[in-house]
Design an enzyme around this catalytic site. Sequence first.
Site, PDB file in Angstrom:
ATOM      1  N   HIS A  40       4.037   2.415   0.752  1.00 48.20           N
ATOM      2  CA  HIS A  40       4.665   1.358  -0.048  1.00 48.20           C
ATOM      3  C   HIS A  40       4.981   1.818  -1.473  1.00 48.20           C
ATOM      4  O   HIS A  40       6.082   1.637  -1.976  1.00 48.20           O
ATOM      5  CB  HIS A  40       3.745   0.135  -0.155  1.00 48.20           C
ATOM      6  CG  HIS A  40       3.379  -0.471   1.168  1.00 48.20           C
ATOM      7  ND1 HIS A  40       4.233  -0.496   2.234  1.00 48.20           N
ATOM      8  CD2 HIS A  40       2.242  -1.093   1.590  1.00 48.20           C
ATOM      9  CE1 HIS A  40       3.631  -1.109   3.252  1.00 48.20           C
ATOM     10  NE2 HIS A  40       2.437  -1.470   2.885  1.00 48.20           N
ATOM     11  N   ASP A  71       8.428   0.021   6.659  1.00 53.52           N
ATOM     12  CA  ASP A  71       7.606  -0.108   5.459  1.00 53.52           C
ATOM     13  C   ASP A  71       8.016  -1.453   4.875  1.00 53.52           C
ATOM     14  O   ASP A  71       9.093  -1.576   4.292  1.00 53.52           O
ATOM     15  CB  ASP A  71       7.912   1.015   4.460  1.00 53.52           C
ATOM     16  CG  ASP A  71       6.997   0.922   3.255  1.00 53.52           C
ATOM     17  OD1 ASP A  71       6.835  -0.192   2.713  1.00 53.52           O
ATOM     18  OD2 ASP A  71       6.436   1.948   2.851  1.00 53.52           O
ATOM     19  N   HIS A  72       7.177  -2.472   5.064  1.00 54.31           N
ATOM     20  CA  HIS A  72       7.669  -3.819   4.794  1.00 54.31           C
ATOM     21  C   HIS A  72       7.982  -4.035   3.313  1.00 54.31           C
ATOM     22  O   HIS A  72       8.707  -4.963   2.966  1.00 54.31           O
ATOM     23  CB  HIS A  72       6.731  -4.888   5.361  1.00 54.31           C
ATOM     24  CG  HIS A  72       5.491  -5.126   4.573  1.00 54.31           C
ATOM     25  ND1 HIS A  72       4.382  -4.327   4.671  1.00 54.31           N
ATOM     26  CD2 HIS A  72       5.163  -6.094   3.677  1.00 54.31           C
ATOM     27  CE1 HIS A  72       3.438  -4.791   3.869  1.00 54.31           C
ATOM     28  NE2 HIS A  72       3.882  -5.865   3.254  1.00 54.31           N
TER      29      HIS A  72
HETATM   30  C1  BG6 Z   1      -0.251  -3.492   4.260  1.00 61.89           C
HETATM   31  C2  BG6 Z   1      -1.605  -2.885   4.003  1.00 61.89           C
HETATM   32  O1  BG6 Z   1       0.660  -2.489   4.615  1.00 61.89           O
HETATM   33  O2  BG6 Z   1       0.193  -4.145   3.090  1.00 61.89           O
HETATM   34  C3  BG6 Z   1      -2.598  -3.958   3.562  1.00 61.89           C
HETATM   35  O3  BG6 Z   1      -2.072  -2.256   5.188  1.00 61.89           O
HETATM   36  C4  BG6 Z   1      -2.049  -4.736   2.397  1.00 61.89           C
HETATM   37  O4  BG6 Z   1      -3.841  -3.386   3.230  1.00 61.89           O
HETATM   38  C5  BG6 Z   1      -0.632  -5.220   2.677  1.00 61.89           C
HETATM   39  O5  BG6 Z   1      -2.905  -5.847   2.194  1.00 61.89           O
HETATM   40  C6  BG6 Z   1      -0.015  -5.837   1.439  1.00 61.89           C
HETATM   41  O6  BG6 Z   1       1.197  -6.429   1.783  1.00 61.89           O
HETATM   42  P1  BG6 Z   1       1.761  -7.661   0.955  1.00 61.89           P
HETATM   43  O7  BG6 Z   1       3.133  -7.881   1.508  1.00 61.89           O
HETATM   44  O8  BG6 Z   1       0.830  -8.798   1.192  1.00 61.89           O
HETATM   45  O9  BG6 Z   1       1.754  -7.215  -0.467  1.00 61.89           O
END
Ligand code: BG6
Length: 489
Positions: free
Chosen positions: A239, A176-177
Amino acid sequence: MTPASLPVDPFDLVIFGGTGDLAVRKLLPALFHRYVAGQIRPASRIIGVAREPLDDDGYRAMVRDALGKAATDLPQQCDDFLALIGYRPLDARKDEGWDGFAALVGERPDNIRVFYLSTSPELFVDICERLGKYGLNQGASRVVLEKPIGRDLASANKINDDVGRVFAESQTYRIDHYLGKETVQNLLALRFGNALFEPLWNASHIDHVQITVAETLGLGRRAGYYDRAGALRDMVQNHMLQLLCMVAMEPPASLSPDAVRDEKLKVLRALKPIDGDNAAQLTVRGQYRAGASEGQSVPGYLDELDGGKSSTETFVALKAEIGNWRWAGVPFYLRTGKRLPERVSEIVVAFKPVPHSIFEGSVGALAQNKLVLRLQPDEGVKLWLTIKDPGPGGLRLRHVPLDMSFAEAFGVQQPDAYERLILDVVRGNPTLFMRRDEVEAAWRWAGPILAAWAASNEPPRPYTAGSWGPSAAVALIERDGRTWHEDND
Ligand code: BG6
């Protein structure tokens, strides 16, 4: 003090979905940055795998393009990095080519093996079965699963069972980044490295918490995936719940992976159910119509789907509650959406007002103290305080932030979340990855919301692209006498 960046042991990182959006936009640039930082040893290899009939050179050219300016600024390092990269065309559902692929991976038996599944979850099982069948799960091997893990509890369980037949839980890294973002880890440092906050971190002193993840982007090229997912599955189930857990968890006994994940799990299990009985009061879902984003006219969601019909939500706001002693009665307002006015992700912890005001008349109203953790852009922390307006004359109050921008304070560019997380996999540190039971608990809570929406037959509420979502999202919080935080509060 731990040095900023130690080299990791040599590894083979195989990226399934190696030509896909995530690999090209995020994973490969992240690896290049870590290479330039000296953390990736020359005995390491990065092998892209996808169905496209490319050869090594064709893939390297694609990677060079993906690196863009970084490649032209650092030509020698870029060439050296590209020398670590190879490519194998493979179909996860056919055996053709897998023998040769297994032989290639087998050339470096001592390297740590990381199989990164940056594909649609429908392919996870086929890929893992073949990794098992061709004897690739050997030595220090790990598998990384990109979200979403399934689309409900049953499908997530199936994926986890199927992957679990080949890889043990200890080898499985569910990414989960958001957990790799700098400010999220700073939440751990702020909460547990300072004596200041923890005594106040409970229902006696905190009025409410807001978590906003707003994006200006629309559907883009992801219609196939997104229209089946929607904002609740795409952002909230993973997230946003992970952010909520980091705010709400009890202090873990240590930073060991299971100590942290045990505490997060308890939060997920304590979330009060939102279902058919209360979803209409506690949730708002929206879908954007044509409008303007960053000064440009943009089409609505349905137009982006080529005029198709869809009741997929591109916006969610909801009020969650955690049923435990620490948080009883403290609302957690969550809000996320596409095509909102700005790209901003932040956590706002709003404290209760002082119990009695000694100030009267024209000195100014007392505002709540707020701790605002900004995840992006401009990562940083602001603590909103009431002070005396400086200068002569009578006593006037002002609400101002103690403002720490990490970029200004430390003068460093924050690494992308994937840089940290990929190297954590190589190091074998799963602290910032979701354990199976966390994913299950998150689906157990999110599933009834999806079911309630489906049963209600109500379409998502329209909102104009470039606005903060449907007006019902404002009403959701204002009904409780509160407002969504704005940076000039
Ligand atoms: C991803 C989603 O996990 O996270 C995307 O699938 C979203 O829809 C993205 O745009 C957002 O990541 P960040 O790091 O750009 O906020």
